[in-house]
Design a protein around this motif. Structure first.
Motif, short mmCIF file in Angstrom:
data_model
loop_
_atom_site.label_atom_id
_atom_site.label_comp_id
_atom_site.label_asym_id
_atom_site.label_seq_id
_atom_site.Cartn_x
_atom_site.Cartn_y
_atom_site.Cartn_z
N THR A 1 -11.17 -3.49 6.19
CA THR A 1 -9.88 -3.58 5.50
C THR A 1 -8.79 -3.76 6.54
OG1 THR A 1 -10.69 -2.18 3.73
CG2 THR A 1 -8.31 -2.44 3.93
N LEU B 1 -4.90 -3.95 7.57
CA LEU B 1 -3.60 -3.44 7.15
C LEU B 1 -2.51 -4.10 7.97
CD1 LEU B 1 -4.41 0.37 6.83
CD2 LEU B 1 -4.43 -1.35 5.04
N VAL C 1 0.83 -1.21 0.00
CA VAL C 1 0.00 0.00 0.00
C VAL C 1 0.86 1.25 0.00
CG1 VAL C 1 -1.75 1.29 1.26
CG2 VAL C 1 -1.88 -1.20 1.15
N LEU D 1 -0.99 7.39 1.74
CA LEU D 1 -2.01 6.77 0.90
C LEU D 1 -2.60 7.80 -0.05
CD1 LEU D 1 -3.90 4.53 3.48
CD2 LEU D 1 -2.15 3.87 1.85
N TYR E 1 1.04 -3.25 4.10
CA TYR E 1 0.48 -4.17 3.12
C TYR E 1 -0.97 -4.45 3.52
CZ TYR E 1 5.25 -5.07 1.57
OH TYR E 1 6.52 -4.95 1.10
N THR E 2 -1.74 -4.90 2.53
CA THR E 2 -3.12 -5.29 2.77
C THR E 2 -3.45 -6.47 1.88
OG1 THR E 2 -5.40 -4.52 2.84
CG2 THR E 2 -4.05 -3.73 1.03
N LEU F 1 -9.50 3.98 1.64
CA LEU F 1 -9.82 2.56 1.74
C LEU F 1 -11.34 2.43 1.89
CD1 LEU F 1 -7.01 1.58 4.25
CD2 LEU F 1 -6.98 1.31 1.79
#
Length: 616
Positions: free
Chosen positions: A227, A229, A211, A218, A237-238, A222
């Motif tokens: 979500t 993370l 991400v 960002l 990361y996701t 999102l």
């Protein structure tokens, strides 16, 4: 999104690189908001019947025919309706709302006419319904219990958890590439028990999508609910979004003029034939490669022993070279050590020889000195004893003078109570029984008398008296840990022997130091043990008593006797006569300054001690 991670996937995809977790868009409905019952009629809208606009619209529409309500997709402008009815295209402009006539009903939503307070209450109620308590746990395969349980974040929709502590996990767990994350939630409003919201089996090697370096970098929000993370050492990361199946294409209506048939181009037969031949060639090449690999493997297996022997021979030769080199190095070290041993042996022999010669020379010199001085030793011992007695007698006389200067008189009908120069000094536990000025003056007299006795008894005070100023005398502490060390040196702590205008504890500590001086003089000079150090004047009286104790009468005070005060022009005979008249103890000297005998001096000392020539 382009992955700008600084670590390779094989190095990053370890559980030890996971630092923290975050959860965004927390929702109890993982697939989005579920639609509830649709309001099919305007009468079902809340507060519809109470709306004034609704009542006006009902009155105006009593004589009108009933029409079905339209959705937002069916609402068209007036121009579009006229165009659909066959009106000219040029009349597509929207007509203005008539000023007088039938009124259209306004929206019946309660948000339009609500007060700010009501809006705030509704917003807080909606937010409180979505607030939840959240925590998560990490699980790995083969272990039933979780390896880590996070803290509970209360009343939140976007929790960010603390850093993960893997201190209790071994290297076998820290090197794993898969981990199961279970998220547990509890509703704040309902107070329901904990329930599991998510259970994700995460592959750290290929199951994450990069991400950014941090949440601040960002570039897009999102939007997906729940979500998760993963904060790694090189970024965030996701999980990638699920792949949605392709939407079925809408069937094309052939009757419409916009749908036109068309053909797609394909490959010719020659190209397909070439592709088939190329595929056959590739398959033959793969078969040949596999056959060559199999033949090479069989050849290596058949000659494995010879290859292993060759490798062992090379290893043995390399080891032999290493051993030979080590042998040469050790030989050099042994030769160097042997030379050092020989040098040290020669040095030790030389030292022993010099020490033996020095011992022999000292023994010879000592014997010669003893032979020379042995006849004079009895006379020197006798002279030493005479000098000791003379010094003791003079100290006794001086201490008597000190006792006359500072008389210590006992107070009648009081035990261990004395006055110094008619000033009563109580003991340390009862210093407030006299006036502060009287106590300060008495302590000044005591400190002066003690300082004189330390000089005459040749025993310095450990806690020296700094300033003799009568009732403002001070004493210093130079040996205890209370002394302060600064950059310029050690700063001595000075304490006052008076209580007026100073802290009480400093005055009491000064009196304690003065009592310790009296105690140490008694113990060091006369070997007397003090029973109570707080009795100042009684202990000082005892010290004077020990200093003035002795046999015989006191010697007389001598007049003169300092050689430096003689006139330079006087002869040796005048000096000896002057010494005899004044009772000096100097030996007779010849004209050249050499001592010709000490017998007269010893006799003079003995007569002086026994009281010859005393005058009171």
């Amino acid at each position: 999104m382009h992955n700008t991670s600084i670590l390779l996937p094989s190095n990053r995809a370890k559980l030890r690189n996971l630092t923290s977790l975050s959860l965004r868009n927390l929702s109890l409905e993982p697939n989005g908001r579920q639609r509830r019952k649709t309001i099919v009629d305007d009468d079902a809208v809340p507060q519809t019947l109470k709306s004034p606009a609704k009542m006006v619209a009902l009155r105006e529409g009593r004589n009108m025919r009933l029409e079905h309500s339209r959705s937002s997709g069916d609402l068209r402008t007036v121009g579009e309706e006229e165009n659909a009815a066959g009106s000219p295209t040029k009349n597509r402009a929207v007509k203005e709302r008539p000023k007088i006539g039938r009124m259209r009903r306004r929206s019946t939503l309660e948000w339009n006419n609500a007060t700010p307070q009501r809006r705030q209450e509704r917003l807080e109620r909606v937010t409180e319904e979505r607030m939840m308590d959240v925590f998560y746990s990490l699980h790995v395969g083969g272990i039933e219990e979780p390896i880590y349980i996070s803290e509970t974040v209360e009343r939140t929709m976007n929790p960010t958890f603390r850093h993960i502590d893997f201190s209790s996990c071994g290297p076998g767990i820290m090197r794993l590439e898969r981990v199961v994350v279970r998220v547990w939630v509890r509703s704040v409003k309902m107070g329901a028990p904990w329930r599991q919201l998510l259970e994700l089996d995460v592959d750290l090697l290929g199951g994450l999508q990069w991400v950014g370096k941090s949440l601040d970098t960002l570039t897009h929000p999102l939007q997906n609910p729940n979500t998760l993370l993963f904060h790694m050492t090189d970024g965030i990361y996701t999980l990638p979004p699920p792949i949605t199946p392709p939407q079925p294409q809408r069937p094309v209506n052939r009757s419409t003029p916009s749908a036109r048939p068309h053909t797609l181009a394909t490959s010719p037969f020659d190209a397909l034939l070439r592709l088939a031949k190329l595929d056959d060639s590739i398959q033959d090449a793969l078969t040949t490669r596999n056959k060559l690999a199999s033949d090479l493997e069989n050849l290596l297996q058949s000659n494995r022993e010879a290859l292993e022997d060759r490798d062992r021979v090379a290893e043995a030769e390399d080891r032999l070279k290493t051993i030979e080199f080590a042998k040469v190095v050790v030989g050099k070290q042994v030769e160097k050590g042997r030379k050092q041993v020989e040098e040290k042996r020669g040095s030790l022999d030389a030292r022993r020889r010099l020490m033996r010669e020095d011992v022999e020379w000292r023994a010879k010199e000592k014997s010669e000195m003893e032979d020379t001085i042995r006849p004079e030793i009895p006379a020197l011992k006798e002279e030493k004893e005479v000098h000791k007695k003379a010094i003791r007698a003079q100290r006794r006389r001086i201490c008597e003078d000190v006792q006359k200067i500072y008389p210590l008189t006992p107070i009648p009908k009081k035990s261990l109570a004395f006055t110094i120069r008619d000033l009563h000094l109580p003991n340390s536990e009862d210093l407030d029984s006299e006036a502060p000025e009287t106590v300060a003056a008495a302590l000044g007299y005591t400190a002066h008398a003690l300082l004189l006795l330390s000089h005459y008894l040749h025993s310095p005070l450990p806690y020296s008296v700094e300033a003799l100023r009568g009732s403002t005398t001070t004493i210093s502490d130079t040996i205890s840990k209370l002394s302060k060390t600064t950059a310029s040196g050690t700063e001595v702590r000075t304490y006052p022997l008076y209580s007026k205008g100073v802290p009480r504890f400093r005055f009491e500590y000064a009196v304690f130091l003065l009592n310790k001086d009296i105690q140490l003089l008694l113990e060091s000079c006369f070997g007397v043990r003090v029973l109570d150090v707080r009795q100042t004047l009684p202990n000082l009286k005892y010290l004077l008593y020990m200093a003035t104790a002795g046999e015989g009468e006191l010697p007389a005070r001598k007049a003169g006797g300092v050689r430096g005060l003689m006139y330079p022009g006087r002869s040796a005979s005048d000096a000896s006569n002057s010494s005899a008249r004044s009772g000096l103890l100097w030996p007779k000297e010849a004209a050249n300054g050499k001592v010709v005998g000490n017998k007269g001096a010893v006799e003079s000392l003995r007569k002086n001690i026994t009281g010859v020539g005393k005058k009171g």
